[in-house]
Motif scaffolding. Structure first.
Motif, mmCIF file in Angstrom:
data_model
loop_
_atom_site.group_PDB
_atom_site.id
_atom_site.type_symbol
_atom_site.label_atom_id
_atom_site.label_comp_id
_atom_site.label_asym_id
_atom_site.label_seq_id
_atom_site.Cartn_x
_atom_site.Cartn_y
_atom_site.Cartn_z
ATOM 1 N N TYR A 169 9.620 0.897 2.608
ATOM 2 C CA TYR A 169 9.572 -0.361 3.346
ATOM 3 C C TYR A 169 10.320 -0.146 4.654
ATOM 4 O O TYR A 169 11.412 0.425 4.651
ATOM 5 N N GLY A 170 9.767 -0.615 5.772
ATOM 6 C CA GLY A 170 10.463 -0.423 7.047
ATOM 7 C C GLY A 170 10.307 -1.596 7.996
ATOM 8 O O GLY A 170 9.267 -2.259 8.023
ATOM 9 N N THR A 171 11.356 -1.832 8.771
ATOM 10 C CA THR A 171 11.360 -2.896 9.784
ATOM 11 C C THR A 171 10.919 -2.312 11.124
ATOM 12 O O THR A 171 11.578 -1.400 11.628
ATOM 13 N N PRO A 172 9.822 -2.808 11.683
ATOM 14 C CA PRO A 172 9.384 -2.241 12.965
ATOM 15 C C PRO A 172 10.358 -2.551 14.096
ATOM 16 O O PRO A 172 10.925 -3.642 14.147
ATOM 17 N N VAL A 185 12.288 1.389 -1.924
ATOM 18 C CA VAL A 185 12.558 0.341 -2.912
ATOM 19 C C VAL A 185 11.437 0.443 -3.942
ATOM 20 O O VAL A 185 10.261 0.490 -3.562
ATOM 21 N N PHE A 186 11.806 0.453 -5.220
ATOM 22 C CA PHE A 186 10.804 0.587 -6.294
ATOM 23 C C PHE A 186 9.821 1.738 -6.024
ATOM 24 O O PHE A 186 8.589 1.568 -6.099
ATOM 25 N N ASP A 187 10.331 2.894 -5.609
ATOM 26 C CA ASP A 187 9.484 4.073 -5.360
ATOM 27 C C ASP A 187 8.509 3.895 -4.195
ATOM 28 O O ASP A 187 7.611 4.712 -4.009
ATOM 29 N N PRO A 223 17.991 -10.259 -5.371
ATOM 30 C CA PRO A 223 17.185 -9.533 -6.349
ATOM 31 C C PRO A 223 15.818 -10.181 -6.385
ATOM 32 O O PRO A 223 15.698 -11.398 -6.193
ATOM 33 N N SER A 224 14.793 -9.386 -6.592
ATOM 34 C CA SER A 224 13.431 -9.888 -6.615
ATOM 35 C C SER A 224 13.309 -11.043 -7.621
ATOM 36 O O SER A 224 13.746 -10.925 -8.763
ATOM 37 N N GLY A 225 12.738 -12.153 -7.187
ATOM 38 C CA GLY A 225 12.532 -13.294 -8.076
ATOM 39 C C GLY A 225 13.571 -14.386 -7.932
ATOM 40 O O GLY A 225 13.422 -15.477 -8.488
HETATM 41 P P1 5GP Z 1 8.424 -6.830 -2.575
HETATM 42 O O1 5GP Z 1 7.689 -5.588 -2.952
HETATM 43 O O2 5GP Z 1 8.788 -7.682 -3.756
HETATM 44 O O3 5GP Z 1 7.738 -7.607 -1.472
HETATM 45 O O4 5GP Z 1 9.817 -6.371 -1.913
HETATM 46 C C1 5GP Z 1 10.689 -5.549 -2.613
HETATM 47 C C2 5GP Z 1 12.012 -5.464 -1.878
HETATM 48 O O5 5GP Z 1 11.860 -4.758 -0.635
HETATM 49 C C3 5GP Z 1 12.639 -6.804 -1.520
HETATM 50 O O6 5GP Z 1 14.002 -6.757 -1.922
HETATM 51 C C4 5GP Z 1 12.510 -6.881 -0.033
HETATM 52 O O7 5GP Z 1 13.560 -7.631 0.548
HETATM 53 C C5 5GP Z 1 12.621 -5.413 0.357
HETATM 54 N N1 5GP Z 1 12.055 -5.145 1.680
HETATM 55 C C6 5GP Z 1 10.933 -5.660 2.228
HETATM 56 N N2 5GP Z 1 10.735 -5.192 3.466
HETATM 57 C C7 5GP Z 1 11.768 -4.344 3.728
HETATM 58 C C8 5GP Z 1 12.130 -3.551 4.868
HETATM 59 O O8 5GP Z 1 11.465 -3.515 5.896
HETATM 60 N N3 5GP Z 1 13.267 -2.817 4.741
HETATM 61 C C9 5GP Z 1 14.035 -2.835 3.620
HETATM 62 N N4 5GP Z 1 15.146 -2.092 3.620
HETATM 63 N N5 5GP Z 1 13.724 -3.564 2.539
HETATM 64 C C10 5GP Z 1 12.601 -4.310 2.583
#
Ligand code: 5GP
Ligand code: ADP
Length: 218
Positions: A93-96, A88-90, A24-26
């Protein structure tokens, strides 16, 4: 002499692994990830995700994330540029995809700071290569204190992260290891131990059969 940190006895090759850290964040995942990267000194490479969320003070394009707008992100999804992606949070996020599989083949370990949705997708894609570690805070009060102490988010965002924390924790059973980050040094030592043990797994060693067949006399 076996180098346990690279887990490669001379002449041996090893397939790299995908080391996923979620929390979880934090809870302290970035703190642990940064320390791990520093101590591993190139033996572990960070996967830099793409995100549509705004850049935070102190962050740098290309270091924490690649920051893109929603249209660019959607185009990348269309182009199959992501190994996995999630909302995530609206935000997206993506893994290249990039060089991940080439790196693994070359023995390079990769660190992923992604959420449970990402961990699940990576596991479905490349189960044997993936090691999933979930980091819990010692409690919700401590989690809030850490979010507030970090000084990066507004009170409103902190409330949203706290609301989301319970839901994230409910995915603990999608991980291979679950750790509590109470004392940072203790938790970090556990993460390092996991990395070392996973590197030494027989399934990741190449050249073992040849070595055993020709086991030297000395
Ligand atoms: P933050 O905005 O605090 O950097 O990240 C919010 C959440 O997004 C974190 O739980 C982080 O692990 C997740 N997150 C960051 N990059 C990716 C991603 O590429 N894919 C996924 N599925 N989650 C991600
Ligand atoms: P995450 O990446 O999980 O969102 P961070 O790594 O940013 O979390 O940590 C949140 C805050 O908590 C940071 O200010 C960090 O320095 C602090 N922190 C992390 N681990 C510990 C710990 N074991 N004890 C006390 N503070 C911690």
């Amino acid at each position: 002499m076996v180098d346990h940190r690279s887990s490669q006895p001379p002449g041996f090759k090893r397939r790299g692994l995908m080391f996923v850290l979620s929390s979880p964040s934090g809870a302290g995942k970035s703190t642990i990830a940064n320390r791990l990267l520093a101590e591993e000194n190139g033996r572990l490479k960070m996967s830099i995700s793409y995100t549509t969320r705004p850049i935070r003070p102190g962050e740098q394009e290309g270091r924490e994330y690649h920051f893109v707008d929603t249209d660019t992100f959607k185009d990348m999804v269309e182009d199959d540029a992501f190994l996995e992606w999630a909302r995530v949070f609206d935000q997206r996020y993506g893994t290249p995809r990039e060089t991940v599989f080439k790196d693994l083949e070359a023995g390079q370990d990769i660190l992923f700071d992604i959420d449970w949705q990402g961990a699940q997708q990576l596991f479905q894609l490349a189960g044997g290569d993936v090691v999933r570690v979930f980091i819990l805070p010692p409690g919700l009060k401590t989690l809030r204190e850490r979010l507030e102490g970090r000084n990066t988010d507004s009170q409103e965002i902190i409330e949203r992260r706290m609301e989301r924390a319970q839901a994230e924790v409910s995915h603990w059973d999608g991980y291979d290891y679950v750790l509590v980050n109470d004392d940072l040094d203790d938790c970090f030592a556990c993460v390092q131990t996991i990395l070392t043990a996973e590197r030494l797994k027989r399934s990741r060693q190449r050249g073992l059969i040849g070595f055993i067949r020709k086991l030297p006399d000395n």
